[in-house]
Design a protein around this motif. Sequence first.
Motif, short mmCIF file in Angstrom:
data_model
loop_
_atom_site.label_atom_id
_atom_site.label_comp_id
_atom_site.label_asym_id
_atom_site.label_seq_id
_atom_site.Cartn_x
_atom_site.Cartn_y
_atom_site.Cartn_z
N ILE A 46 52.95 38.53 39.31
CA ILE A 46 51.92 38.18 38.00
C ILE A 46 50.48 37.90 38.86
N PHE A 47 50.36 37.26 39.93
CA PHE A 47 49.19 36.76 40.14
C PHE A 47 48.47 37.81 40.90
N ALA A 48 49.38 38.70 41.70
CA ALA A 48 48.67 39.78 42.52
C ALA A 48 48.42 40.87 41.69
N THR A 49 49.03 41.12 40.78
CA THR A 49 48.66 42.43 39.72
C THR A 49 47.79 41.95 38.44
N SER A 50 47.30 40.76 38.34
CA SER A 50 46.31 40.31 37.43
C SER A 50 45.09 41.13 37.74
N ARG A 51 44.27 41.52 36.57
CA ARG A 51 43.07 42.24 36.79
C ARG A 51 41.93 41.35 37.18
N GLN A 52 41.89 40.03 36.61
CA GLN A 52 41.01 38.91 36.90
C GLN A 52 41.72 37.37 37.05
N GLY A 53 41.32 36.76 37.99
CA GLY A 53 42.01 35.30 37.92
C GLY A 53 41.65 34.71 39.05
N PHE A 54 42.23 33.22 39.03
CA PHE A 54 42.04 32.63 40.53
C PHE A 54 42.88 31.46 40.65
#
Length: 401
Positions: free
Chosen positions: A300-308
């Motif tokens: 989920i974290f690696a394939t998200s478009r934007q985040g932190f």
Amino acid sequence: MATITVFHQPVRAISCMSVVAPSICRFCAAHCGILVETEGGRIVAVTGDRSNPLYRGYVCPKGRALAEQHNHPGRLLHSMKLGPDGRHAPVPHAQAVDEIAAKLRSLLDQYGPRSIAVYVGTYSFMVPAAAPMTMAWMNAIGSPMRFMPATIDKPGKAMAMALHGRWAAGPQPFRGADGWMLVGANPVVSKSIGAPPHNPAGALHDAVKGGMQLIVIDPRRTEAARLATVHLQCRPGEDPTVMAGLMRAILRDDLHDQAFVREHASGLDALRQAVEAFSPEYVERRADVPRELLLRAARIFATSRQGFAVVGTGPNMAPRGTLTEYLTLCLNTLCGRWLRAGESLPNPGVLTPAARPTAEPIAPTRAWGFGERLRVRGLTNTAAGLPTAALADEILLDGPG
């Protein structure tokens, strides 16, 4: 030109004796909009102001306890001086300032500037001029003995940033994120970094409702954890184990931002080797995190478009707090979670000149072992400041300084 809108709600009486007036909470820098109910001039209740369009009625538990704090019998209302009888008594403020100034002058003349130290507590930063004026005064007398709460509650943040290096443009913002990670943070209560400080509970709810996938790493089932897409309920203190396991999974499946890492980072092979032992099976045994949840969170974290990914104060107080912060920075860099050229800054400044950062890395710096050296255990200055935990020993230690 920036336009600042002031929202005003008139004072209203709710009974012949009670009056409710709008105000702002001064407990922290979020300055939430509140309603203060008074009876005969005494505060009896503090609640969130639902008519405030920015905060929408949010106020944290500490803000709701302002009435108790304000009315506490031990609250200081005057400058106090210790008398010969061992008791404190009120003293006029001007007299207190003059006596303190005379004492400081005597110390400077007899022992030099290092005999005077300052501790700038958390709440001093709520007054815009307090910390700058204090440091200007310390500069004027030439004392290097400056202590802050950062070395007590979150030293890992500054230390890890020094070891890892910084990204001059800053992280990707919360607004618009489709994937977010909270490590030992619960913005609903603590207003931890991540969600906006004004009504973080509402912001978090709205973001999740809008489709943002939330990953929470926390031994507790907090309010934020109840909103999470994936809650990695690890054993206390095992945050570094989980972070290493996440990075191993991402690297194994080549889910990292290869172009960003290749252009802006170094040490990928060393990182890959360091986390190789943290397999899903090992993480499950050591941190009590089910392997399928670990792998799901990594994807989920690696394939998200934007985040932190952000770390709260709690993990900084646990064992290996600096390592938790460092590995989280590594995870953000591995997935390219930094603002790129051409993207909008979330807060370029309003009352100050607009920030104009550049999308480029800033090399690591020394995290400790520089600047002033304490007499206690040879401790030195650090990226988080002088070690405040040693201040009492420094005061009590006999000898010059």
